[in-house]
Design a protein around this motif. Structure first.
Motif, mmCIF file in Angstrom:
data_model
loop_
_atom_site.group_PDB
_atom_site.id
_atom_site.type_symbol
_atom_site.label_atom_id
_atom_site.label_comp_id
_atom_site.label_asym_id
_atom_site.label_seq_id
_atom_site.Cartn_x
_atom_site.Cartn_y
_atom_site.Cartn_z
ATOM 1 N N ILE A 1 39.305 21.836 20.345
ATOM 2 C CA ILE A 1 38.606 23.002 20.899
ATOM 3 C C ILE A 1 37.280 22.586 21.516
ATOM 4 C CG2 ILE A 1 37.501 25.195 20.306
ATOM 5 C CD1 ILE A 1 39.627 25.550 18.142
ATOM 6 N N ILE A 2 36.537 21.712 20.816
ATOM 7 C CA ILE A 2 35.247 21.235 21.332
ATOM 8 C C ILE A 2 35.448 20.486 22.645
ATOM 9 C CG2 ILE A 2 33.317 19.670 20.910
ATOM 10 C CD1 ILE A 2 33.628 20.322 17.910
ATOM 11 N N ALA A 3 36.450 19.602 22.672
ATOM 12 C CA ALA A 3 36.736 18.842 23.895
ATOM 13 C C ALA A 3 37.120 19.773 25.035
ATOM 14 C CB ALA A 3 37.849 17.832 23.637
ATOM 15 N N SER A 4 37.907 20.803 24.710
ATOM 16 C CA SER A 4 38.337 21.766 25.726
ATOM 17 C C SER A 4 37.148 22.525 26.301
ATOM 18 C CB SER A 4 39.348 22.747 25.134
ATOM 19 O OG SER A 4 40.505 22.073 24.701
ATOM 20 N N ILE A 5 36.222 22.923 25.434
ATOM 21 C CA ILE A 5 35.025 23.648 25.885
ATOM 22 C C ILE A 5 34.193 22.781 26.815
ATOM 23 C CG2 ILE A 5 32.824 24.637 25.132
ATOM 24 C CD1 ILE A 5 34.289 25.585 22.585
ATOM 25 N N ILE A 6 34.031 21.497 26.470
ATOM 26 C CA ILE A 6 33.258 20.572 27.311
ATOM 27 C C ILE A 6 33.926 20.396 28.668
ATOM 28 C CG2 ILE A 6 32.483 18.181 27.554
ATOM 29 C CD1 ILE A 6 32.157 18.132 24.487
ATOM 30 N N ILE A 7 35.250 20.186 28.648
ATOM 31 C CA ILE A 7 35.983 19.981 29.908
ATOM 32 C C ILE A 7 35.933 21.234 30.776
ATOM 33 C CG2 ILE A 7 38.258 19.581 30.912
ATOM 34 C CD1 ILE A 7 38.883 17.809 28.470
ATOM 35 N N VAL A 8 36.176 22.398 30.160
ATOM 36 C CA VAL A 8 36.157 23.654 30.919
ATOM 37 C C VAL A 8 34.760 23.918 31.478
ATOM 38 C CG1 VAL A 8 36.373 26.167 30.721
ATOM 39 C CG2 VAL A 8 38.121 24.684 29.715
ATOM 40 N N GLY A 9 33.728 23.601 30.705
ATOM 41 C CA GLY A 9 32.358 23.768 31.188
ATOM 42 C C GLY A 9 32.086 22.899 32.400
ATOM 43 N N TRP A 10 32.541 21.661 32.341
ATOM 44 C CA TRP A 10 32.376 20.755 33.479
ATOM 45 C C TRP A 10 33.149 21.276 34.694
ATOM 46 C CZ3 TRP A 10 30.080 17.619 36.450
ATOM 47 C CH2 TRP A 10 30.771 16.794 37.354
ATOM 48 N N LEU A 11 34.380 21.726 34.485
ATOM 49 C CA LEU A 11 35.188 22.236 35.594
ATOM 50 C C LEU A 11 34.557 23.485 36.206
ATOM 51 C CD1 LEU A 11 38.824 21.781 34.218
ATOM 52 C CD2 LEU A 11 37.523 20.290 35.739
ATOM 53 N N PHE A 12 33.996 24.335 35.367
ATOM 54 C CA PHE A 12 33.330 25.546 35.867
ATOM 55 C C PHE A 12 32.148 25.166 36.766
ATOM 56 C CE2 PHE A 12 30.027 28.811 35.490
ATOM 57 C CZ PHE A 12 30.731 29.931 35.930
ATOM 58 N N ALA A 13 31.341 24.200 36.315
ATOM 59 C CA ALA A 13 30.191 23.755 37.108
ATOM 60 C C ALA A 13 30.653 23.143 38.429
ATOM 61 C CB ALA A 13 29.370 22.740 36.314
ATOM 62 N N LEU A 14 31.696 22.334 38.364
ATOM 63 C CA LEU A 14 32.230 21.661 39.548
ATOM 64 C C LEU A 14 32.756 22.674 40.565
ATOM 65 C CD1 LEU A 14 32.562 18.647 40.264
ATOM 66 C CD2 LEU A 14 34.906 18.801 39.394
ATOM 67 N N ILE A 15 33.551 23.629 40.076
ATOM 68 C CA ILE A 15 34.135 24.645 40.959
ATOM 69 C C ILE A 15 33.043 25.524 41.566
ATOM 70 C CG2 ILE A 15 35.597 26.703 40.991
ATOM 71 C CD1 ILE A 15 37.324 25.283 38.827
ATOM 72 N N THR A 16 32.055 25.900 40.758
ATOM 73 C CA THR A 16 30.953 26.739 41.252
ATOM 74 C C THR A 16 30.199 26.040 42.376
ATOM 75 O OG1 THR A 16 30.686 27.793 39.080
ATOM 76 C CG2 THR A 16 28.827 27.947 40.612
ATOM 77 N N LEU A 17 29.892 24.763 42.188
ATOM 78 C CA LEU A 17 29.185 23.999 43.222
ATOM 79 C C LEU A 17 30.033 23.874 44.486
ATOM 80 C CD1 LEU A 17 27.602 21.168 41.044
ATOM 81 C CD2 LEU A 17 26.391 23.020 42.202
ATOM 82 N N ALA A 18 31.334 23.649 44.303
ATOM 83 C CA ALA A 18 32.219 23.510 45.468
ATOM 84 C C ALA A 18 32.315 24.811 46.247
ATOM 85 C CB ALA A 18 33.602 23.054 45.011
ATOM 86 N N LEU A 19 32.444 25.924 45.537
ATOM 87 C CA LEU A 19 32.565 27.222 46.204
ATOM 88 C C LEU A 19 31.272 27.620 46.914
ATOM 89 C CD1 LEU A 19 34.633 29.239 43.562
ATOM 90 C CD2 LEU A 19 35.432 28.314 45.750
ATOM 91 N N ASN A 20 30.151 27.021 46.481
ATOM 92 C CA ASN A 20 28.866 27.298 47.130
ATOM 93 C C ASN A 20 28.470 26.206 48.123
ATOM 94 O OD1 ASN A 20 27.398 29.825 45.858
ATOM 95 N ND2 ASN A 20 28.504 28.821 44.180
ATOM 96 N N SER A 21 29.473 25.409 48.527
ATOM 97 C CA SER A 21 29.319 24.403 49.593
ATOM 98 C C SER A 21 28.304 23.307 49.266
ATOM 99 C CB SER A 21 28.928 25.084 50.916
ATOM 100 O OG SER A 21 29.881 26.067 51.265
ATOM 101 N N PHE A 22 28.049 23.062 47.978
ATOM 102 C CA PHE A 22 27.073 22.036 47.597
ATOM 103 C C PHE A 22 27.491 20.657 48.092
ATOM 104 C CE2 PHE A 22 25.775 18.716 44.574
ATOM 105 C CZ PHE A 22 24.402 18.846 44.616
ATOM 106 N N PHE A 23 28.787 20.371 48.065
ATOM 107 C CA PHE A 23 29.258 19.032 48.403
ATOM 108 C C PHE A 23 29.477 18.827 49.899
ATOM 109 C CE2 PHE A 23 30.896 19.942 44.067
ATOM 110 C CZ PHE A 23 30.116 19.022 43.387
ATOM 111 N N LEU A 24 29.238 19.861 50.693
ATOM 112 C CA LEU A 24 29.494 19.781 52.134
ATOM 113 C C LEU A 24 28.317 19.257 52.937
ATOM 114 C CD1 LEU A 24 31.545 23.062 52.709
ATOM 115 C CD2 LEU A 24 32.352 20.750 52.180
#
Length: 237
Positions: free
Chosen positions: A40-63
């Protein structure tokens, strides 16, 4: 990206979910007691990272392609650092090496749909054909051979450690090869290849999950698998 056929994103997202499933299942099997909450702890860490990654991508941070250092480093570096920390700290390393090597090996099957998606993206002019199996990317062979390695090299009573070690090194080399070329084919200040058709898909959602999650998961599986294979006292299953 809006004109991209929806089945491409669908197959890729399914592959990302399958990768997460393999990791969760493996961590769950490594638990020594039923009331452990490591999965569960590992899942929370991974999901948190994915949420941050997706949020940045959707806001064009990597463009911002002319940024220095290239913003792709913020996709690749955190999970790699995380893997290094997990494997460097004895307590966490002792835990992850309890993940069955069969599970770690089966995870590599996801490399097959990833390569198919990359080819589709090349057809839609979002990555160069250089990064597909029509170019210098032979990583699909890793996914195709993974079930056979899981069954015949590490899954039967008579373990073939040398052959399994050799397979892991070869397929890890294939991974490093394509990741290196993908970085140098991206439209950043360090681009060296594919100027006519740069590698742009990985800067958008959902394909940002390839360098930010699937590639690190594959790398993690290789490294933990090799640790288990080199330690003759370590049970493989």
């Amino acid at each position: 990206m809006s004109e991209l056929p929806s089945y491409i994103s669908g197959v890729f997202l399914t592959t990302a979910v399958a990768t997460f499933g393999f990791l969760y299942y493996g961590i769950k099997l490594a638990q020594a007691r039923k009331n452990d909450n490591h999965a569960i702890i590992a899942s929370i860490i991974i999901v948190g990272w994915l949420f941050a990654l997706i949020t940045l991508a959707l806001n064009s941070f990597f463009l911002v392609f002319d940024a220095m250092p290239p913003r792709l480093i913020f996709v690749l570096l955190p999970p790699v650092i995380g893997i290094i920390v997990v494997l460097s700290v004895k307590k966490s390393r002792d835990y992850v090496v309890r993940i069955p090597i069969t599970t770690l090996t089966y995870l590599h099957i996801v490399r097959v749909p990833v390569e198919i998606v990359l080819w589709w993206l090349a057809v839609n002019q979002l990555v160069p054909f250089l990064l597909t199996f029509e170019g210098i990317n032979y990583d699909i062979l890793s996914g195709i051979t993974a079930p056979f390695v899981a069954i015949f090299l590490v899954g039967l009573r008579s373990k073939r450690r040398i052959a399994a070690i050799l397979w892991n090194f070869i397929t890890l080399g294939l991974l490093i090869n394509i990741v290196g070329h993908a970085i140098l084919a991206a439209p950043t200040p360090i681009q060296r290849f594919a100027f006519d058709q740069p590698n742009v898909a990985v800067f958008y959602f959902p394909f940002i999950l390839l360098p930010g999650f699937i590639v690190p998961a594959v790398l993690f599986s290789h490294l933990v698998g090799l640790i288990k294979l080199f330690n003759k006292d370590q049970q493989l299953i």
